[in-house]
Enzyme design. Structure first.
Site, mmCIF file in Angstrom:
data_model
loop_
_atom_site.group_PDB
_atom_site.id
_atom_site.type_symbol
_atom_site.label_atom_id
_atom_site.label_comp_id
_atom_site.label_asym_id
_atom_site.label_seq_id
_atom_site.Cartn_x
_atom_site.Cartn_y
_atom_site.Cartn_z
ATOM 1 N N ARG A 1 25.474 -45.594 -10.612
ATOM 2 C CA ARG A 1 27.017 -45.930 -11.178
ATOM 3 C C ARG A 1 27.829 -44.687 -10.853
ATOM 4 O O ARG A 1 29.001 -44.823 -10.821
ATOM 5 C CB ARG A 1 26.872 -46.306 -12.437
ATOM 6 C CG ARG A 1 26.274 -47.554 -12.905
ATOM 7 C CD ARG A 1 25.996 -47.707 -14.255
ATOM 8 N NE ARG A 1 25.327 -46.618 -14.841
ATOM 9 C CZ ARG A 1 25.530 -46.307 -15.974
ATOM 10 N NH1 ARG A 1 26.238 -46.716 -17.005
ATOM 11 N NH2 ARG A 1 24.689 -45.092 -16.610
ATOM 12 N N GLU B 1 28.881 -33.684 -19.963
ATOM 13 C CA GLU B 1 29.831 -33.188 -20.932
ATOM 14 C C GLU B 1 30.124 -31.687 -20.197
ATOM 15 O O GLU B 1 29.198 -30.745 -20.260
ATOM 16 C CB GLU B 1 28.813 -32.823 -22.088
ATOM 17 C CG GLU B 1 28.389 -34.038 -22.806
ATOM 18 C CD GLU B 1 27.177 -34.077 -23.934
ATOM 19 O OE1 GLU B 1 26.487 -33.217 -23.811
ATOM 20 O OE2 GLU B 1 26.965 -35.069 -24.537
ATOM 21 N N GLN C 1 46.087 -27.876 -26.126
ATOM 22 C CA GLN C 1 46.840 -28.685 -25.229
ATOM 23 C C GLN C 1 46.107 -28.751 -24.007
ATOM 24 O O GLN C 1 45.250 -27.638 -23.396
ATOM 25 C CB GLN C 1 48.169 -27.800 -24.786
ATOM 26 C CG GLN C 1 48.785 -28.323 -23.962
ATOM 27 C CD GLN C 1 50.227 -27.669 -23.458
ATOM 28 O OE1 GLN C 1 51.059 -27.043 -24.406
ATOM 29 N NE2 GLN C 1 50.568 -27.236 -22.213
ATOM 30 N N ASN D 1 46.145 -29.740 -19.857
ATOM 31 C CA ASN D 1 47.340 -29.992 -18.704
ATOM 32 C C ASN D 1 46.217 -30.444 -17.592
ATOM 33 O O ASN D 1 45.194 -30.685 -17.443
ATOM 34 C CB ASN D 1 47.758 -28.727 -18.632
ATOM 35 C CG ASN D 1 48.165 -28.321 -19.503
ATOM 36 O OD1 ASN D 1 49.150 -28.716 -20.494
ATOM 37 N ND2 ASN D 1 48.090 -26.742 -19.766
ATOM 38 N N ARG E 1 48.393 -22.200 -6.020
ATOM 39 C CA ARG E 1 48.993 -21.768 -7.591
ATOM 40 C C ARG E 1 48.364 -20.812 -8.144
ATOM 41 O O ARG E 1 47.287 -20.390 -8.128
ATOM 42 C CB ARG E 1 48.716 -22.855 -8.303
ATOM 43 C CG ARG E 1 49.368 -24.524 -8.045
ATOM 44 C CD ARG E 1 48.961 -25.373 -8.951
ATOM 45 N NE ARG E 1 49.434 -26.824 -8.379
ATOM 46 C CZ ARG E 1 50.535 -27.505 -8.828
ATOM 47 N NH1 ARG E 1 51.464 -26.826 -9.661
ATOM 48 N NH2 ARG E 1 50.916 -28.446 -8.158
ATOM 49 N N HIS F 1 48.358 -16.669 -11.986
ATOM 50 C CA HIS F 1 49.208 -16.448 -13.483
ATOM 51 C C HIS F 1 48.158 -16.122 -14.421
ATOM 52 O O HIS F 1 47.063 -16.288 -14.426
ATOM 53 C CB HIS F 1 49.358 -18.069 -13.498
ATOM 54 C CG HIS F 1 50.418 -18.624 -12.605
ATOM 55 N ND1 HIS F 1 50.392 -19.949 -12.478
ATOM 56 C CD2 HIS F 1 51.168 -18.029 -11.528
ATOM 57 C CE1 HIS F 1 51.417 -19.848 -11.475
ATOM 58 N NE2 HIS F 1 51.832 -18.776 -10.757
ATOM 59 N N LYS G 1 41.477 -20.413 -21.488
ATOM 60 C CA LYS G 1 41.518 -21.913 -21.285
ATOM 61 C C LYS G 1 40.196 -22.128 -20.544
ATOM 62 O O LYS G 1 39.240 -21.362 -20.086
ATOM 63 C CB LYS G 1 42.555 -22.029 -20.448
ATOM 64 C CG LYS G 1 42.543 -20.876 -18.965
ATOM 65 C CD LYS G 1 43.962 -21.507 -18.383
ATOM 66 C CE LYS G 1 44.165 -20.453 -17.101
ATOM 67 N NZ LYS G 1 45.244 -20.709 -16.436
ATOM 68 N N TYR H 1 43.053 -28.623 -17.321
ATOM 69 C CA TYR H 1 42.745 -27.206 -18.233
ATOM 70 C C TYR H 1 43.111 -27.428 -19.491
ATOM 71 O O TYR H 1 44.186 -27.835 -19.919
ATOM 72 C CB TYR H 1 43.061 -26.039 -17.513
ATOM 73 C CG TYR H 1 44.677 -25.945 -17.294
ATOM 74 C CD1 TYR H 1 45.678 -25.345 -17.959
ATOM 75 C CD2 TYR H 1 45.203 -26.574 -16.130
ATOM 76 C CE1 TYR H 1 47.042 -25.111 -17.624
ATOM 77 C CE2 TYR H 1 46.676 -26.492 -15.679
ATOM 78 C CZ TYR H 1 47.290 -25.858 -16.640
ATOM 79 O OH TYR H 1 48.660 -25.879 -16.121
ATOM 80 N N ASP I 1 56.046 -18.239 -7.456
ATOM 81 C CA ASP I 1 54.895 -17.450 -6.763
ATOM 82 C C ASP I 1 55.375 -16.806 -5.408
ATOM 83 O O ASP I 1 54.660 -15.785 -5.336
ATOM 84 C CB ASP I 1 53.675 -18.491 -6.399
ATOM 85 C CG ASP I 1 53.060 -19.141 -7.643
ATOM 86 O OD1 ASP I 1 52.992 -18.416 -8.835
ATOM 87 O OD2 ASP I 1 52.437 -20.215 -7.603
#
Length: 183
Positions: A26, A31, A50, A52, A62, A65, A71, A132, A168
């Protein structure tokens, strides 16, 4: 003690999350992390508040940063080049870069501590979806970032003419942020 599902890197606070995958006809199930394992390996509490989702097209870079949060990042699909930079001025690995290629063959996650800057570059012709989980709410006031092409970092990006945001394109070099470290 290092967890079996978590590997340390050469930068303190940067961890590779690589839990087992249960695959069958399948598809698969994984996890991504267990809070208790992560906190033991990181040495402090992580309370995600939070989540994102970023969708990036081929050729996009990107970053680099460094918002003021810890995170967990997880590129869900596509192939992505990730560069993590230690920008903690008192760290023994200040300005060190760790690089990863994450794709369907090694779909890992990363835990990135506060003070480490991260970036991504989409490789190939397929867009990347990237989620994230962070332990602080974004309010737009923390916009620490470094130029993607900073010569002091010498990151060998998979593209030489990336698609970049206006922000950036204007990020300072690391030596502009921390001139005392480059004397």
């Amino acid at each position: 003690m290092e967890q079996q599902n978590i590997q340390k890197t050469s930068i303190e606070g940067l961890l590779i999350l690589n839990r087992p995958i249960a695959a069958d006809e399948r598809g698969f199930f994984r996890e991504l992390f267990h809070k208790n394992e992560l906190e033991e390996a990181a040495g402090f509490a992580f309370n995600g508040v939070q989540m994102n989702h970023s969708h990036s097209l081929p050729g996009v870079i990107r970053g680099i940063h460094a918002e003021a949060w810890n995170k967990i990042i997880y590129p869900v699909c596509g192939e992505v080049f990730i560069a993590i930079v230690d920008i903690r001025p008192n760290s023994p690995t200040f300005s060190k870069v760790e690089q990863f290629i994450i794709n369907d063959e090694n779909r890992i996650g990363l835990f990135i501590s506060n003070g480490l800057a991260n970036s991504l570059c989409v490789i190939g012709e397929r867009a990347v979806d990237y989620i994230y989980l962070v332990d602080a709410y974004w309010d737009g006031s923390d916009t620490r970032a470094i130029a993607w092409d900073d010569p002091d970092l010498a990151i060998d990006w998979p593209t030489k003419s990336p698609i970049l945001s206006k922000r950036d394109l204007q990020n300072p070099k690391l030596r502009d942020l921390f001139p005392e470290k480059f004397k």
